[in-house]
Design a protein around this motif. Structure first.
Motif, PDB file in Angstrom:
ATOM      1  N   GLU A  11      32.223  -4.498  40.742  1.00 32.59           N
ATOM      2  CA  GLU A  11      32.920  -5.381  39.795  1.00 32.59           C
ATOM      3  C   GLU A  11      33.360  -4.591  38.563  1.00 32.59           C
ATOM      4  O   GLU A  11      34.506  -4.693  38.113  1.00 32.59           O
ATOM      5  CB  GLU A  11      31.940  -6.472  39.395  1.00 32.59           C
ATOM      6  N   SER A  70      37.028  -4.350  39.518  1.00 32.99           N
ATOM      7  CA  SER A  70      37.453  -5.734  39.259  1.00 32.99           C
ATOM      8  C   SER A  70      38.321  -6.282  40.385  1.00 32.99           C
ATOM      9  O   SER A  70      39.502  -6.593  40.160  1.00 32.99           O
ATOM     10  CB  SER A  70      38.260  -5.814  37.954  1.00 32.99           C
ATOM     11  N   LYS A  91      37.970 -13.561  44.397  1.00 27.27           N
ATOM     12  CA  LYS A  91      36.546 -13.689  44.090  1.00 27.27           C
ATOM     13  C   LYS A  91      35.633 -13.674  45.318  1.00 27.27           C
ATOM     14  O   LYS A  91      34.430 -13.478  45.188  1.00 27.27           O
ATOM     15  CB  LYS A  91      36.289 -14.945  43.247  1.00 27.27           C
ATOM     16  N   ASN A 117      41.459  -2.646  43.682  1.00 28.13           N
ATOM     17  CA  ASN A 117      41.838  -3.268  42.419  1.00 28.13           C
ATOM     18  C   ASN A 117      43.213  -3.952  42.494  1.00 28.13           C
ATOM     19  O   ASN A 117      43.528  -4.838  41.708  1.00 28.13           O
ATOM     20  CB  ASN A 117      41.830  -2.204  41.312  1.00 28.13           C
TER      21      ASN A 117
END
Lengths: 491, 491
Positions: B121, B125, B129, B292
Motif C-alpha cells: 500500500e 497505492s 481496493k 500503481n
C-alpha cells in the motif's frame, strides 16, 4: 550401472513437459573452463552481496539428546542452543552459513543433503547404488513434481480406494483419471491391483504407468502394507512397467503394540541409547519400504519433515533414480529453486547436533507419543462405541483411526438414499453434538461412488482428556441413525 | 467492486488447469457449522502435535535501525536480537509462533501478510481496493504460478527481446511460444509492442494475452522503463486485453544519479530518518509501478525478498486481483502450500522490529551499496574500454551493466559467421584472460536469431577492488577481435 542405463530404462516414462526440460543456459557457459593459472574475476552471477544479508546470526533451541519427553507444561528437561554466526567464519557450526543464504543450492544445502542421504542409507539401504535425493518444500509439492515428471494430460493413475485428498485435488486439474484399487484393513490388496492391470480396458486409454500409494499409516484408513504385500505389488510393478510413488509422511510413526506400556517403551529406549544399538533396533522394527525392495530405480519415495520436526519447516525430500531426480531438479530450478535456506539451516542445526542416532531416538519418542494417543482413543472407542455397527482396527502407524458404520443397520426407510448423503447427514448431527471427524467420501476422487460409511478420527492433536467425551458424543449420535442391539441401547 | 466482477472480467484468461481448480474438499465440510453453544472436539485435522515440534526457540540477530552500514570486516556497528520462544506464550514478540510452525498458513502467516500488504500500500497505492497478495517461495515460482494460471500449451507470450533466462527455461517446457518485443536503452519500446499486436498474424495462433516484463533494472539490459512508457504499455494492455506480469526483483534497487556521492546520500538518509519523511521521500524517488497504474486488476506483480534480505529466505509475494490470487492460492495449497514458516518467522522478526519506515531505510542503504558498485564499474569501464566499439549506459537500477560491441568493427573475414558464434569466441577468449561476464545470447529464447553482440557484467558481488583489472582484461581481449581507432590502440 551408468546413468545412461536409467535413461534407457525409464526415459519413456517422462511426460512431454519433462522431456522438454533442457539444462539451464548458464550450465552451457559453465562447462567452458578458463586457464587454470589465472585468478578468474567473475561478473557472471546476478546475485546479491552477502554482507548485505541482514541475517547476521541465527539460533535455535531444542531438546537435548536423552531429554525428549516434555512435562505437562510442554517444557523439556534440558534444551540446547545452536547458533550460526556470520561474524565468525563463513563456516560456522559445520555449515557454510553465507552459502546457505545465497542462490545456487537447488538440490539442497550440501551439509543437510549429506545428512539426509546418510539417513536414507541407514533407514532403507536402497539396493542400487546410483539413487539420489532432491530436497523439496514438503511432500505435497514432492508429489506434484513426481506427477508433472511422469504424467501427461488425460492419463490414468492407480490410487488406493481412499486416499489423501490433496493428492486428488492436486492431480485432477492436471487431467489425471483415477483408477481406485480396493483396500482392506491391511491396505491395498495386491490381487485387486493385478485384476485391474490384467483386465485393463484399453478403450479407457493406455494402461496406467503410475501407482500412488501411502503404504504406512495410510491416510485416511490408518492401514499399513505388510512386507509380503509390498513384494507382490513390486513384482506387479515390474511386470507391468509401473512406477511406484510411495508417499511416506507417517513411515517413522510406526507404533508399539497396543499392550506395550510407556514405561516399558522408555526402558527399551534408554537401553538402546546406552548400548548404541538404537540404529539397528529402530530400523529393524520398521516394515521395509518399497525403496528397500527397489533394485531398478522404479520407486520414487517422498519423505517429509512435517510430522517429524514441524510442518512449518516446509522441508522434505524425494529419493529415486538419477534420471528422475535430475529432471525433478531441472523443474525445481525454474520454480521453487531450493527449499528455504533458513529452514535448512535450522534443521541442520538440530540434526547435526543429534546425529543420526539421536534423530532416530527422537523418532522413537514420536512413536511413543502417538502410540499413547492411539491407545487412549482406542480405549474410549472400545468403551463407548456400539460394536454392532462400528468396526475399526488398531492402526499400526500414523495419526488416524478409521471407523466403518454398518450401512445395513441404518434406520431410515429410504433404502435408495445415496451413501454420501447418509454420511453427510450423520456428519451434521455429529457437529451439532460437538464432535468433528472427517467423512470418508472426502478421500475419494469420485465421492458419488461411495458405497460404505466411514469416518476418520485423528488422534494426533485433540486434547487427550477429551477423547472420552468425544467418543461418548459419537456413540450417542449413532443411536439416532442406526438400529442397535438391545444391550447397546441400554448403555 | 464485488469479486464476481473480477470473475466476469478475467475468467476467460484462466488456463484449462486453473479453471479446473476447485476448492479443497475440507472447505466444504468447514462451511458446515456446529451449534454455537457447544465446545467442539475436533478429530478432523491430520496435523502433528505442537509440543513435539523440537524448535522451542528461534533467534535472529540483525543490524539495528540507523546502523545499516557495515565496516570493512562486514561488521555492523550495532545489532539487535529478536527471539520467538515457545516456552512463553504461544504468542511471542507479536507472532503466533506455534501457528507459524503448523499447517494451514497457505497465504502466509497472518502477521507477515499484514506487514507486506501495508508495504504494498505504501509503495504502490494500488488504485483498486480489492487487490490481494499471496506469499510465494520467491519470484521464480511466482512466475510459474502466473504462467500456469494463465497460459495453455502452445500459446504465445510477449517478452522483452533480452530477458531472464530462467523465465525462458521455465516457460518453454510448458509449450510457450515467445514473441520478442524490441528494446532500447530505456527498455521495451511501446511502439514495437503495438506493431506486434496490430499486425498480429493469426496463422501463428491466437493473439498473445500475456506480457512478461522486468520493468526496473531489467535483467540483463539494466534498463528501466519510464512512467511515460509504462502508461503507453498499460493503454495497449487495456486495448488488446493483455495481462501484464511485472517481475520486479530490482524495483527497490533504483539508484542515485552517477554524480551523487556516498556522503551526500548518507546525509540525506539521516535527515529523512530524523524528520520521519523517509516514507514519502523514498517512494517519491521510485518510478511508479505498473501496479500503481492498474485500475482494473490487469497486472500481476511479483516481488521477492531475495535481493532485499537474502535469496535463501525463498520468500516473495504476488499482488493481483482477487480472482487470480484465489486461483494461485488453490494451486499452492496442493503444491508448495505455504512458504517456509521458519523463513517467515525470521523475516517477520526483522521487519517487525524495523517497522515500515525502517525497512525503507534498509532499502535505501541497499540502493547506496549498489550505486557505489555501479559507479565503480562505470569508472573502470570509462577508463579502459575502447569507445569506438563499446557502448553502454549507466543503469538506473539493478545489478547489471550491459555492454554492446560494435559488430561492424569485428576483425575477422568471415562476414557470414553467425553473431552467436562470434559472441562465444569472444567469451572463450575472455575466460582465458580471467574475466567472466555473460553472453547476450543466453537471454534470448531463440539464440540463433541473435543479431548484436552483448555482454552482461554484474557489479553486485565481484570484489570491488577487482573491477579495474577486470575491465582492463576485457579491453585488452577486445583488441584481438575488433578494429580500434588509432588512439585506442596505443592506450
Amino acid at each position: 550401472m551408468p546413468a545412461s542405463n536409467f535413461n534407457d530404462r525409464f526415459q519413456h516414462h517422462l511426460s512431454r513437459e519433462s522431456r522438454a526440460r533442457g539444462n539451464g543456459p548458464f550450465q552451457m557457459l559453465d562447462r567452458l573452463k578458463c586457464n587454470g593459472d589465472i585468478d578468474l574475476i567473475s561478473f557472471s552471477g546476478g546475485i546479491p552481496l552477502p554482507s548485505k544479508f541482514p541475517i547476521r546470526k541465527l539460533s535455535v533451541s531444542f531438546p537435548e539428546l536423552g531429554c525428549f519427553q516434555e512435562d505437562e507444561h510442554n517444557k523439556y528437561p534440558k534444551e540446547v542452543d545452536v547458533s550460526f554466526d556470520m561474524r565468525n567464519d563463513a563456516n560456522t557450526n559445520g555449515l557454510d552459513f553465507e552459502g546457505a543464504l545465497q542462490y545456487g543450492q537447488c538440490q539442497g544445502i550440501p551439509e543437510l543433503v549429506k545428512f539426509i542421504k546418510k539417513h536414507v542409507e541407514l533407514a532403507h539401504s536402497p539396493p542400487y547404488k546410483e539413487w539420489d535425493i532432491k530436497l523439496t518444500n514438503g511432500n505435497t509439492i514432492g508429489l506434484e513434481y513426481c506427477v508433472r515428471l511422469l504424467v501427461d494430460y488425460g492419463e490414468s493413475i492407480l490410487i488406493e480406494k481412499y486416499t489423501y485428498p490433496a493428492a486428488i485435488t492436486a492431480m485432477a486439474p492436471l487431467g489425471v483419471k483415477f483408477i481406485s484399487i480396493d483396500m482392506d484393513e491391511n491396505g491395498m490388496i495386491p490381487q485387486s491391483l493385478e485384476e485391474v492391470l490384467k483386465k485393463w480396458d484399453y478403450s479407457k486409454g493406455p494402461m496406467p504407468r503410475i501407482l500412488y500409494t501411502i503404504p504406512t499409516g495410510q491416510n485416511p484408513t490408518g492401514s499399513t502394507l505388510s512386507i509380503d504385500r509390498k513384494k507382490k505389488i513390486m513384482a506387479l510393478a515390474r511386470k507391468y512397467d509401473i512406477i511406484i510413488i510411495e508417499d511416506e509422511p507417517y513411515y517413522f510413526l510406526q507404533m508399539d503394540a497396543c499392550n506395550a506400556t510407556t514405561s516399558e517403551a522408555q526402558i527399551e529406549l534408554q537401553d538402546a541409547a546406552e548400548n548404541s544399538a538404537i540404529l539397528s533396533s529402530f530400523v529393524n522394527r520398521l516394515v521395509p519400504s518399497f525403496l528397500n525392495l527397489d533394485t531398478e530405480g522404479r520407486v520414487l519415495r517422498i519423505d517429509s519433515f512435517s510430522k517429524l520436526i514441524a510442518p512449518g519447516s516446509r522441508l522434505g525430500w524425494i529419493t529415486g533414480n538419477p534420471l528422475f531426480i535430475d529432471r525433478i531438479t531441472r523443474a525445481a530450478e525454474v520454480s521453487t529453486e531450493s527449499p528455504s535456506g533458513i529452514s535448512q539451516i535450522v534443521l541442520f542445526g538440530i540434526l547435526n547436533h543429534w546425529k543420526q542416532e539421536g534423530f532416530f531416538l527422537w523418532l522413537r519418542e514420536l512413536q511413543h507419543t502417538y502410540t499413547n494417543r492411539r491407545n487412549a482413543l482406542l480405549q474410549s472407542a472400545d468403551k463407548y462405541l456400539p460394536k454392532s455397527i462400528c468396526s475399526y482396527r488398531a492402526p499400526k502407524a500414523g495419526l488416524f483411526l478409521w471407523i466403518e458404520l454398518d450401512k445395513s443397520r441404518y434406520l431410515f426407510d429410504d433404502q435408495n438414499k445415496p451413501v454420501s448423503e447418509i454420511e453427510l447427514d450423520i456428519f451434521q448431527a455429529l457437529l451439532q453434538k460437538g464432535v468433528k471427524p472427517v467423512c470418508g467420501q472426502l478421500f475419494m476422487p469420485y465421492p458419488e461412488k461411495n458405497d460404505r460409511i466411514f469416518f476418520r478420527f485423528a488422534y494426533s492433536v485433540a486434547p487427550i482428556d477429551k477423547f472420552e467425551v468425544g467418543m461418548k458424543r459419537f456413540a450417542s449420535t449413532l443411536k439416532e441413525f442406526f438400529r442397535l442391539n438391545e444391550d447397546e441401547l441400554q448403555s
